[in-house]
Scaffold this active site. Structure first.
Site, PDB file in Angstrom:
ATOM      1  N   LYS A 187       0.856  -1.204   0.000  1.00 27.04           N
ATOM      2  CA  LYS A 187       0.000   0.000   0.000  1.00 27.04           C
ATOM      3  C   LYS A 187       0.887   1.248   0.000  1.00 27.04           C
ATOM      4  O   LYS A 187       1.867   1.321   0.741  1.00 27.04           O
ATOM      5  CB  LYS A 187      -0.907  -0.034   1.236  1.00 27.04           C
ATOM      6  CG  LYS A 187      -1.976   1.058   1.247  1.00 27.04           C
ATOM      7  CD  LYS A 187      -2.917   0.888   2.441  1.00 27.04           C
ATOM      8  CE  LYS A 187      -3.979   1.973   2.504  1.00 27.04           C
ATOM      9  NZ  LYS A 187      -4.840   1.848   3.697  1.00 27.04           N
ATOM     10  N   SER A 191      -9.762   2.241   2.585  1.00 31.33           N
ATOM     11  CA  SER A 191      -8.864   2.936   1.690  1.00 31.33           C
ATOM     12  C   SER A 191      -7.919   2.029   0.913  1.00 31.33           C
ATOM     13  O   SER A 191      -7.379   2.445  -0.106  1.00 31.33           O
ATOM     14  CB  SER A 191      -8.035   3.946   2.491  1.00 31.33           C
ATOM     15  OG  SER A 191      -7.215   3.277   3.444  1.00 31.33           O
ATOM     16  N   SER A 201      -9.928  -0.103   6.848  1.00 29.40           N
ATOM     17  CA  SER A 201      -9.326  -0.060   5.503  1.00 29.40           C
ATOM     18  C   SER A 201      -8.610  -1.321   5.047  1.00 29.40           C
ATOM     19  O   SER A 201      -8.223  -1.425   3.883  1.00 29.40           O
ATOM     20  CB  SER A 201      -8.364   1.109   5.395  1.00 29.40           C
ATOM     21  OG  SER A 201      -9.098   2.296   5.248  1.00 29.40           O
TER      22      SER A 201
END
Ligand code: GLN
Length: 497
Positions: A77, A152, A176
């Site tokens: 990420k 997210s 997330s």
């Protein structure tokens, strides 16, 4: 090869049936062929990944002792710093920034010889539930490219579901990791707060942020969990205690005699009917595997969302003050005679997106003198009440469970102009962050009405992360024998791509 689990890939590397270079190249080829449609990646480090793969192949050839995931590719990420690799946290304000250091998670991945393929798309500064808040355009759900992959960390979950990587790193402030896992039919784990170092994780809300493993199977998540967890003197909130034995738990999956507490408040009205159907069915399977299903109540969970949207914006308004046009990335309006203040103003105006600005304003207001006690102070009290709800419930059960989210993946654009509707996605995941405990989401099947994946959430007390892996492995095994094949093999958009 790309359709195997990480554990299966590792077995093939160990016997010499394949090499890390071949495995890495297969994933890079896959990214090349599908990522224009999925947009899971913001940056692909082709040369770096192949060099790392070649190095681990050489170590293996020399007969060196290697970690269980050595040579397996992973998607990172973009909120995690990796030395020399563009790191944006999904924001324009960090465009072009190359961190001068590795986050602790990245150091550990490298020490384990896990091959980092590149950086995945995300909502700007991890604020969102759909990845639509990325400054670089949305990621598409591999089950249906017109739908969101969650957020997210939608890039990481989509990369797994599209077989672009067998492992990924996510971060979870309010859901997330778990919500993207739920809507893509993958596994995501938020470890106990302090279980994985936050050093080098670009901060959103420091008292809630936690990095964790994302994968397609419970065992793969456990292997990655043990690789990245552990005490880190560089993070003052890191827990100095042995890492929970999550791999052993994922291999055992024995839930006989375990008490599983169904949270009364996280079910019923407001949850899509297919989500409830799959949730009930999972409970039956766990009961058949020998667990005892009980009901528990958490009366203060109803205030969790409201308290979260005071605490998280308050902390973000302080954390994001560092993006001042002087230290990192973007700088706008730097002309002769311009004051530092005007450069900061112009840069933050251009560099931050709408949602980030909304939260900075909300948080600054909540922390302002005269309002601090009424807003931030009250939210902190609610946080204590939520922790007490968990403590009381865990006296009656070993783990707590709920659906991960109220609905399956919604359409891109459907909720992007309605912040409250977007925030409601995290109604079931946020209490876990507020109390700092562990949470896992794993696929529970497809909702009959739309054929999209449903997530099952398991919550365990602080530093008892192994319990969610025990239950997760039991449910995964029961579901696999029911379906006859991994859930992802049923994803329609993946066929022929
Ligand atoms: N969707 C939640 C938010 O927008 C949670 C995000 C997260 O966990 N990073 O804040």
């Amino acid at each position: 090869m790309i359709h195997l689990s990480a554990a299966q890939m590792a077995a093939k590397l160990a016997t010499g049936e394949t090499t890390s270079v071949a495995l890495t190249q297969a994933h890079l080829d896959r990214i090349n062929s599908v990522d224009s449609g999925v947009h899971a990646f913001l940056y692909v480090d082709t040369d770096g990944a192949l060099a790392q793969a070649a190095a681990v192949d050489a170590k293996r050839e020399q007969g060196q002792d290697l970690s269980p995931l050595a040579g397996i590719p992973l998607a990172l990420k973009d909120v995690m710093t990796q030395k020399g690799i563009p790191t944006t946290a999904g924001s324009k304000i960090l465009e072009g920034w190359r961190p001068p250091y590795d986050s602790t998670v990245v150091s550990k991945l490298k020490a384990n010889d896990i091959v980092i393929l590149g950086k995945t798309n995300m909502d700007e500064f991890a604020m969102g539930s759909s990845t639509e808040n990325s400054a670089y355009g949305p990621t598409h759900n591999p089950w249906d490219l017109t739908r969101i992959p969650g957020g997210s960390g939608g890039g990481s979950s989509a990369a797994l579901a599209a077989f672009e990587a067998p492992l990924a790193i996510g971060t979870d402030t309010g859901g997330s990791i778990r919500q993207p896992a739920a809507v893509t039919g993958t596994v995501g784990v938020k470890p106990t707060y302090g279980g994985v170092s936050r050093f080098g994780l670009i901060a959103f809300s420091s008292s809630l942020d936690q990095a964790g493993p994302c994968a397609r199977t419970v065992l793969d998540a456990a292997l990655l969990h043990e690789a990245i967890a552990g005490h880190d003197p560089k993070d003052s909130t890191s827990i100095n205690a042995p890492v929970p034995q999550v791999v052993a738990a994922a291999k055992s999956g024995d839930v006989k005699g375990m008490k599983i507490g169904v949270v009364k408040e996280l079910n019923g009205d407001g949850y899509q009917s297919g989500v409830r159907t799959r949730f009930e069915e999972s409970l039956e399977l766990l009961a058949a595997a020998g667990a005892e299903i009980v009901e528990v109540s958490a009366p203060n969970f109803e205030y969790a969302l409201a308290a979260y949207y005071l605490i998280a914006p308050s902390e973000c308004s302080s954390n994001l003050a560092r993006f001042d046009a002087m230290r990192y990335g973007l700088r706008v309006g730097d002309v002769d005679g311009a004051s530092a203040e005007s450069v900061m103003n112009l840069t933050r105006e251009v560099g931050f997106g709408r949602e980030v600005k909304r939260r900075i304003i909300l948080g600054t207001y909540a922390l302002s003198s005269g309002y601090y006690d009424a807003y931030y102070g009250s939210a902190q009290k609610v946080r204590t009440l939520i922790t007490q709800d968990f403590n009381n419930a865990f006296e009656k059960c070993d783990v707590m469970v709920s659906p991960t989210c109220p609905t399956t993946a919604f359409k891109i654009g459907e909720k992007s102009n309605d912040p409250i509707a977007m925030y409601l996605n995290d109604i079931a995941t946020i209490p876990v962050n507020m109390a700092g405990i562990g949470g896992m989401s794993l696929p529970a099947g497809l909702a009959p009405e739309d054929g999209l994946p449903v997530g099952f959430q398991i919550m365990s007390p602080a530093m008892q992360d192994q319990r969610m892996y025990l239950v997760g492995a039991a449910l995964e095994a029961a579901l696999l024998s029911k379906w006859g094949a991994p859930l992802l093999s049923k994803a329609p958009e993946l066929a022929g791509k």
